[in-house]
Every structure is written in C-alpha cells, then in structure tokens.
Design a protein around this motif. Structure first.
Motif, short mmCIF file in Angstrom:
data_model
loop_
_atom_site.label_atom_id
_atom_site.label_comp_id
_atom_site.label_asym_id
_atom_site.label_seq_id
_atom_site.Cartn_x
_atom_site.Cartn_y
_atom_site.Cartn_z
N ASN A 1 22.23 -35.43 -8.15
CA ASN A 1 21.29 -34.20 -8.20
C ASN A 1 20.44 -34.17 -9.50
N SER B 1 16.88 -24.85 -3.99
CA SER B 1 17.25 -23.74 -2.89
C SER B 1 18.78 -24.16 -2.62
N ALA B 2 18.98 -25.45 -2.50
CA ALA B 2 20.39 -25.92 -1.97
C ALA B 2 21.49 -25.36 -3.08
N GLU B 3 20.97 -25.74 -4.40
CA GLU B 3 21.92 -25.25 -5.42
C GLU B 3 22.07 -23.70 -5.54
#
Length: 303
Positions: free
Chosen positions: A166, A246-248
């Motif tokens: 990431n 958004s995923a984090e």
C-alpha cells in the motif's frame, strides 16, 4: 501526543511488546479525546521480523538510509537518460551499500536480542532494494513503520505475502526533468552544419522543408500520444489511491468495531464468571440450609 507520535512510538517498541504497547497508546489517545487516532492506531498491524528489522535500521541508521535513497535517485536518472556507462558504475555501489546495511542490521538485531535467520536477512535485502528502486517504498522504509517486508517486482512493490503493497507511488517529475536534460544534451551534441559550398537547389530546399514539416508533425503526434497516456495513467493512479484510502478507512472502522466487540465479549465473560461464582455460593448455601433443616426435623421428632 497525536497519532503520528503514537505510531512512531509503537513501531519503536520491542516486537514482543507490540500488542500491549498498541493497546496502551490507543487508550491514551482515546483518553485525550482523539477517538479517530485511537481507532487508527488499533488498526496498525504487528510487523513481521523482517519488517521490524527494517524499521530498526531506519531509526538507528537514518543517514545510511538517506544515502540509499539518494543512490536510487541516481539510478533512475541514469536509467531515464539511457546512460549505460553510469549504470555500470552505480551497480557495485548499490550492492556494497545494501551489504553494509544488512551487516549493520544483524549487529543491531543481536544487540536487541533478536537472531536474524537467513530468510529474514534475504527479506531485509529485498526491502532495502525496493527502497532504492521505488521512491514510495523508499519513503515508507525511511518512515520506519513497516508491518511487512517489501519486494520490488516487474509491476511494482509487493509485501511478504506477494500482495501489492500500500505504499503510494510518487509523481513522475524526476523522469520528466531527466528527459528534458537528455533533449538539451542531444541539442548541444548536434554538430554545427558546415556552410554548403554550393547553394541548394529549389527542389532540394522544397524537399528539405517537406521533411522538416513531416518530422515536426510526427513529433507533435508523439507528444499528444504521450500526453494522453500520461493523463490516463494519472487518472488510473488517482482512482487507485482513492480506492486504497477508502479501503483503509473501512479497515480502520472495522478494526474499531472488532475492538469494541472484543471489549464487550471480555465484559460478558467476566460477568459469566462472576454469576457462576455467585451461583456456586448460592447452591452451597442451599445445601447447608437443607442439611440444617433435616437436622432440625430429626431433633423435633425425637421430642
């Protein structure tokens, strides 16, 4: 203390104390009113041994890490300039610096009471090499908060599980500046045209001007294609960053929910144990009362 300071303190803690330190620091942030920082901290993952070692090197040898990243800039510059001779000169420096950092890491790890296996040593080398090759990976290593070792592959940087890391890619400004430098060098290197001994004919002049127009047209078309490709790549990058953010955020939210659920479960388990103890005491008292009742009945019947 804010989240950044807490995260730095967390990844500087001994690996064995990571969970306890994370809980303590998260509690401090929550007490200070930083609920978001507390939730984000709880979502941070415990580093693998190789990641812990890379973080240790970043904290203890920051100047050496800066030298590694600076060498990476030189490599990218030489690659963009297609300077093969310079790349050949830089390659031994690359191996030497990574060797030195790996040996220094082993000494630091021994000081901390952590033995470095051959596998961990190799993963550290791969992490340092990824830091040299990829600017974003380099900044992540310099920050000293890795949870997984890194490895550079053909399409980018991956973690120890082989999943894309990431770390966020940086802009391509260095490559653009290098291309401009190369174009200037090429312009300066062009030999000056000697004065023709005879004037060119009208037909030759017309042919030369036509060739120049075609070359200029081809250059414009090439620039337009490159601009379109760059715009598409930029949009793809921005979409990927937005998806990652958004995923984090979702991970942080779910981590907070999980921690709350764990706390609720712990409270419930404590209540179960307490009620169980009380039930055992009540049963014991009931048996004693029944025994006393039987004894009283026997004494009454004997009267």
């Amino acid at each position: 203390m804010d989240f950044e300071e807490a995260a730095s303190r967390l990844y500087a803690a001994p690996a064995a104390d990571f969970i306890a330190t994370r809980n303590e620091l998260a509690k401090e942030l929550k007490t200070a009113g930083d609920q978001l920082g507390s939730t984000r901290l709880k979502a941070l993952r415990k580093p693998t041994v190789a990641a812990w070692l890379a973080n240790l090197v970043a904290r203890e040898l920051p100047d050496d890490i800066d030298d590694l990243l600076a060498l990476g800039d030189e490599f990218r510059e030489a690659t963009t300039d297609l300077d093969g001779e310079r790349l050949r000169d830089l390659t031994p420096r690359r191996h030497k610096l990574i060797d030195q950092l790996t040996k220094a890491a082993a000494r630091l790890s021994e000081r901390e009471g952590q033995k470095v296996s051959a596998d961990v040593g190799q993963k550290l080398r791969e992490t340092l090499d990824a830091a040299l090759v990829d600017p974003a990976a380099g900044e992540a290593v310099r920050e000293g908060r890795l949870s997984s070792a890194l490895r550079h592959v053909g399409f980018g940087v991956v973690d120890e599980s082989g999943e894309p890391s990431n770390v966020t890619a940086l802009t391509d400004e260095r490559r653009q500046r290098a291309e401009e430098r190369r174009a200037k060098k090429a312009t300066k290197a062009e030999p000056e045209q000697a004065e023709p001994e005879v004037e060119e004919t009208a037909a030759e002049k017309k042919q030369r001007e036509k060739a120049e127009r075609e070359r200029e047209k081809a250059e414009r078309e090439q620039e337009e294609r490159e601009a379109a490709e760059k715009a598409a790549a930029k949009k793809e990058f921005e979409d990927a960053v937005a998806a990652a953010e958004s995923a984090e955020a979702a991970v942080a939210d779910l981590a907070g929910q999980l921690e709350a659920a764990r706390e609720a479960l712990a409270d419930a388990q404590e209540a179960v144990h307490r009620v169980g103890d009380e039930l055992d005491e009540a049963r014991k008292a009931a048996r004693e009362a029944q025994k006393e009742s039987r004894e009283a009945r026997k004494r009454y019947n004997r009267l």
